[in-house]
Scaffold this active site. Structure first.
Site, PDB file in Angstrom:
ATOM      1  N   GLU A 219       0.647  -1.070  -0.014  1.00 18.29           N
ATOM      2  CA  GLU A 219       0.247   0.103  -0.043  1.00 18.29           C
ATOM      3  C   GLU A 219       0.965   1.332  -0.162  1.00 18.29           C
ATOM      4  O   GLU A 219       0.479   2.320  -0.609  1.00 18.29           O
ATOM      5  CB  GLU A 219      -0.878  -0.002   1.144  1.00 18.29           C
ATOM      6  CG  GLU A 219      -2.189  -0.855   1.205  1.00 18.29           C
ATOM      7  CD  GLU A 219      -1.920  -2.369   1.353  1.00 18.29           C
ATOM      8  OE1 GLU A 219      -2.692  -3.271   1.229  1.00 18.29           O
ATOM      9  OE2 GLU A 219      -0.608  -2.678   1.829  1.00 18.29           O
TER      10      GLU A 219
ATOM     11  N   HIS B  74     -11.407  -5.823   9.086  1.00 21.21           N
ATOM     12  CA  HIS B  74     -11.975  -5.735   7.605  1.00 21.21           C
ATOM     13  C   HIS B  74     -13.256  -4.805   7.893  1.00 21.21           C
ATOM     14  O   HIS B  74     -14.036  -4.789   7.025  1.00 21.21           O
ATOM     15  CB  HIS B  74     -12.471  -7.036   6.999  1.00 21.21           C
ATOM     16  CG  HIS B  74     -11.271  -7.854   6.536  1.00 21.21           C
ATOM     17  ND1 HIS B  74     -10.538  -8.732   7.534  1.00 21.21           N
ATOM     18  CD2 HIS B  74     -10.620  -7.990   5.252  1.00 21.21           C
ATOM     19  CE1 HIS B  74      -9.578  -9.346   6.680  1.00 21.21           C
ATOM     20  NE2 HIS B  74      -9.529  -8.860   5.341  1.00 21.21           N
TER      21      HIS B  74
ATOM     22  N   GLN C 222      -7.945  -2.307  -0.832  1.00 20.57           N
ATOM     23  CA  GLN C 222      -8.884  -3.490  -0.725  1.00 20.57           C
ATOM     24  C   GLN C 222      -9.774  -3.411   0.236  1.00 20.57           C
ATOM     25  O   GLN C 222     -11.228  -3.677  -0.072  1.00 20.57           O
ATOM     26  CB  GLN C 222      -8.095  -4.769  -0.827  1.00 20.57           C
ATOM     27  CG  GLN C 222      -9.001  -6.058  -1.274  1.00 20.57           C
ATOM     28  CD  GLN C 222      -7.955  -7.266  -1.458  1.00 20.57           C
ATOM     29  OE1 GLN C 222      -7.567  -7.662  -0.513  1.00 20.57           O
ATOM     30  NE2 GLN C 222      -7.590  -7.467  -2.896  1.00 20.57           N
ATOM     31  N   PHE C 223      -9.395  -3.078   1.420  1.00 18.49           N
ATOM     32  CA  PHE C 223     -10.358  -2.662   2.704  1.00 18.49           C
ATOM     33  C   PHE C 223      -9.648  -1.442   3.188  1.00 18.49           C
ATOM     34  O   PHE C 223      -8.271  -1.156   3.156  1.00 18.49           O
ATOM     35  CB  PHE C 223     -10.343  -4.053   3.664  1.00 18.49           C
ATOM     36  CG  PHE C 223     -11.089  -4.805   3.199  1.00 18.49           C
ATOM     37  CD1 PHE C 223     -12.434  -5.359   3.433  1.00 18.49           C
ATOM     38  CD2 PHE C 223     -10.245  -6.252   2.334  1.00 18.49           C
ATOM     39  CE1 PHE C 223     -13.067  -6.399   3.111  1.00 18.49           C
ATOM     40  CE2 PHE C 223     -10.895  -7.224   1.907  1.00 18.49           C
ATOM     41  CZ  PHE C 223     -12.346  -7.262   2.141  1.00 18.49           C
ATOM     42  N   ALA C 224     -10.435  -0.446   3.652  1.00 26.45           N
ATOM     43  CA  ALA C 224     -10.129   0.924   4.467  1.00 26.45           C
ATOM     44  C   ALA C 224      -9.181   0.302   5.556  1.00 26.45           C
ATOM     45  O   ALA C 224      -8.207   1.226   5.867  1.00 26.45           O
ATOM     46  CB  ALA C 224     -11.213   1.484   4.838  1.00 26.45           C
ATOM     47  N   ASP C 225      -9.317  -0.631   6.186  1.00 24.08           N
ATOM     48  CA  ASP C 225      -8.293  -1.190   7.104  1.00 24.08           C
ATOM     49  C   ASP C 225      -6.959  -1.247   6.764  1.00 24.08           C
ATOM     50  O   ASP C 225      -5.985  -1.021   7.596  1.00 24.08           O
ATOM     51  CB  ASP C 225      -8.822  -2.391   7.974  1.00 24.08           C
ATOM     52  CG  ASP C 225     -10.363  -2.583   8.176  1.00 24.08           C
ATOM     53  OD1 ASP C 225     -10.631  -2.783   9.177  1.00 24.08           O
ATOM     54  OD2 ASP C 225     -11.126  -2.536   7.073  1.00 24.08           O
ATOM     55  N   PHE C 226      -6.566  -1.654   5.569  1.00 22.59           N
ATOM     56  CA  PHE C 226      -5.286  -1.845   5.282  1.00 22.59           C
ATOM     57  C   PHE C 226      -4.786  -0.435   4.694  1.00 22.59           C
ATOM     58  O   PHE C 226      -3.468  -0.607   4.373  1.00 22.59           O
ATOM     59  CB  PHE C 226      -5.262  -2.740   3.745  1.00 22.59           C
ATOM     60  CG  PHE C 226      -6.012  -4.068   3.989  1.00 22.59           C
ATOM     61  CD1 PHE C 226      -6.115  -4.718   5.352  1.00 22.59           C
ATOM     62  CD2 PHE C 226      -6.221  -4.890   2.677  1.00 22.59           C
ATOM     63  CE1 PHE C 226      -6.676  -5.850   5.405  1.00 22.59           C
ATOM     64  CE2 PHE C 226      -6.998  -6.066   3.054  1.00 22.59           C
ATOM     65  CZ  PHE C 226      -7.129  -6.653   4.484  1.00 22.59           C
TER      66      PHE C 226
END
Length: 658
Positions: A397, A464, A419-423
């Site tokens: 990222e 996630h 891919q997910f905001a968490d990442f």
């Protein structure tokens, strides 16, 4: 030290000497000024000049170079006036950052130099983005980026080289191995014999050079740059050298054994080349003295002129406005024709419209190409727009956000999908320290949209499901939007792509396939910073965004006896203060509802602002209804209890009873 002039005539060798000598003499002047107390800090590159000068002269003037804080020779070899550089170092208005940043923490499109930030590693990904734009444009350009031996331990180093290798980007990654990262010697920083050996793991060429030999650096870098212009690919170059001064002057050099200074003093790049030219009858003592007198007079004059310039005058309105690239949004009205679309499909359409409107727009993210993304939002995009503009990325990222900024610097637009905001945590530094601060620091846009599939409701657990918008709403220089309906999802995404500033675009995963609405055909935009009033009432006002809008609507539809004003913020930075103030005035009672945790969630900012600016209109305390201050559990029962929705009815009852 052995020099090989090859086919260079005397004039060329003399020019190389002058270009090498000049930054050394500037540095010597800086050390005098430091001892006199006229400057406060200096990062010396004495002993390393051959790397900066030789590599810069190997590049074409229209090719980008990304130097570090010990690379004065890059700037002087690109003929930036010393007065301008001195103004930068002293924080004058005429400096590149108007006094907002120090040293070489700046960029300049005029000279195609992109400076570093203090975190050292992130600029390598910017080089990837710059080179990617050149490759897509079919420009036969190379990009040169510097790093130190210490920064090769950072994840950014590995991510950037890996991306460049996978994508065959024409980037020269140049490591200045000067023996120490501040006080830490190389044997405590890495355990490989040579840093250049790391090239093997990435499938790229690795070359080690004597960094103190100006001709070796110049010739080899010229050869590499010429080669990768025709056959794009990255090359890792390790230049062996030594830092003859401290990390910066205040740190001193007591931690360095004296024998190393004695050894490397004999390898001084300026003195050795000077001696060589004397033996070649190109220089003599009289000519050397003449050149030095000329430079000394020039340096003295330009330094003093910079000192005599006025200091900046603080102006809050200018400081605030300069956080963003100047841009006035012009709304594009929607067509009359509308079709029922899912929230997910509205986002897909927004991306398609952006890709069709802007040929310089690149979409990047994990699995976004043939696979179509984790949620199939970009399904079919490769067939429509080609792999050059719809790019699968390695799992990195930080590098991909940095690549987006590099694309922007070199005339492109970028949409980066987390891919997910968490990442996004893995790319956090690039967002909050590079994207957000670039325009404020040196006036360059950061034309990047970060798509953030966010939120709970699907039992996806702690990694996630997070609502992390508050991490970015408090970061100056970022715009943050969060559509709750398909209409806004499409129009806001197009508006974000139009905007030359960094936009964090939150899209709720739970709404992808569960929510549909009428969406206009074609290209249209929604105003960034404008809220929507969905219901008007006089009992209380509910201010919310994202999934919270639908929780509020569901509750109000089931409680017709409650007459409420419902505000969907839509944009969180900037946010619509005028509409919020009107809602407070209309009802005197306010609930702020959001999915994020309660402590330091965006609702805290809203609550504080309302208390400060609308206090006389309030008939009850501002109440926040938010999720628990815990991580998000996976189990459905636990998740439902965690979410703010489970406490909303009681919050409404409480405020109405006050």
């Amino acid at each position: 030290m052995q020099f090989d002039r090859k086919d260079k005539d005397d004039a060329k060798l003399l020019a190389l000497y002058k270009t090498l000598l000049y930054p050394r003499m500037v540095e010597e002047k800086m050390l005098i000024l430091l001892r006199q107390g006229r400057i406060g800090k200096w990062f010396s590159g004495i002993g390393q000049e051959a790397i900066a000068v030789g590599s810069t002269l190997a590049m074409q003037n229209d090719e980008y170079i990304l130097p570090m804080h010990r690379n004065l020779g890059v700037f002087t070899s690109r003929n930036i006036p010393l007065k301008k550089l001195m103004a930068q170092w002293q924080g004058k208005v005429s400096g590149f950052t108007k006094g907002r940043d120090r040293s070489f923490h700046f960029g300049t499109q005029d000279y195609k130099i992109i400076g570093m930030i203090s975190h050292l590693g992130p600029q390598m990904a910017l080089a990837d983005g710059i080179a990617l734009a050149d490759v897509i444009e079919n420009k036969k350009h190379a990009t040169l980026v510097f790093t130190g031996e210490g920064a090769t331990s950072e994840g950014d180093f590995h991510e950037a080289i890996n991306v460049a290798s996978v994508w065959n980007l024409p980037v020269i990654f140049l490591i200045e191995n000067n023996g120490y990262g501040l006080s830490t010697p190389i044997n405590e920083q890495f355990n490989c014999k040579h840093l250049v050996d790391r090239a093997i793991g990435y499938g790229v060429e690795g070359i080690q050079l004597d960094g103190n030999n100006i001709l070796e650096v110049y010739d080899k870098l010229s050869e590499i740059a010429s080669s990768i212009r025709e056959n794009p690919r990255p090359v890792l170059v390790e230049c062996l050298t030594f830092r003859m001064r401290g990390h910066e002057e205040a740190s001193g050099t007591k931690y360095v054994p004296q024998h190393l200074f004695d050894e490397w003093q004999k390898k001084d790049p300026v003195k050795n080349f000077e001696d060589y030219l004397v033996t070649e009858n190109i220089l003599d003592e009289e000519l050397i003295a003449t050149i030095k007198r000329s430079y000394k007079a020039e340096i003295e004059q330009e330094v003093e002129e910079a000192f005599n310039e006025e200091e900046p005058v603080a102006n809050d309105s200018i400081e605030l406005s300069d956080m963003f690239f100047p841009y006035q949004q012009e709304l594009t009205q929607p067509q009359a024709t509308k079709t029922e679309k899912r929230y997910l499909d509205a986002i897909t359409e927004g991306l398609k419209e952006g890709m069709q409107r802007y040929n310089n727009l690149v979409i990047m993210g994990q699995d976004v190409a043939e696979y179509g993304g984790a949620f199939k939002i970009t399904d079919g995009f490769v067939a429509a727009f080609g792999k050059a503009r719809v790019r699968n990325t390695p799992i990195c990222e930080s590098a991909i956000v940095g690549t987006g900024l590099g694309l922007s610097i070199n005339g492109y637009k970028a949409v980066v999908e987390m891919q997910f905001a968490d990442f996004v945590t893995c790319g956090f530094n690039q967002i909050v320290n590079n994207l957000a601060k670039t325009h404020y620091r040196w006036g360059e846009k950061a034309d990047v949209v970060i798509r953030m599939p966010t939120g709970a409701g699907s039992g996806a657990g702690p990694f996630h499901s997070q609502s992390n918008e508050a991490w970015f709403t408090k970061t100056p220089g970022l715009k943050v939007v969060y559509p709750a309906f398909p209409y806004d999802a499409k129009g806001l995404l197009i508006a974000a792509i139009e905007d030359p500033n960094p936009v964090i675009y939150f899209e709720h995963k739970y709404l992808y396939r569960s929510l549909s609405g009428l969406v206009p055909e074609g290209y249209y935009t929604v105003e960034i910073g404008k809220a929507n009033v969905l219901k008007h009432g006089d009992q209380l006002s509910i201010i919310t965004y994202g999934l919270g809008v639908h929780w509020a609507l569901e509750y109000l539809n089931n409680h017709n006896e409650i007459n409420a004003t419902l505000v969907d913020l839509v944009s969180l930075q900037p946010w619509d203060k005028e509409t919020v103030a009107k809602a407070v005035k209309a009802t005197g009672r306010v609930i702020i509802l959001h999915e994020d945790t309660i402590s330091s969630g965006f609702g805290a900012e809203l609550s504080a602002w309302i208390a400060e600016h609308c206090f006389e209109d309030l008939d009850a305390p501002v109440m926040r209804c938010a999720s628990l201050d815990t991580a998000i559990p996976m189990n459905k029962v636990l998740e439902d209890s965690f979410l703010a929705k489970s406490r909303f009815a009681k919050t409404v009852e409480k405020i109405l009873a006050y």
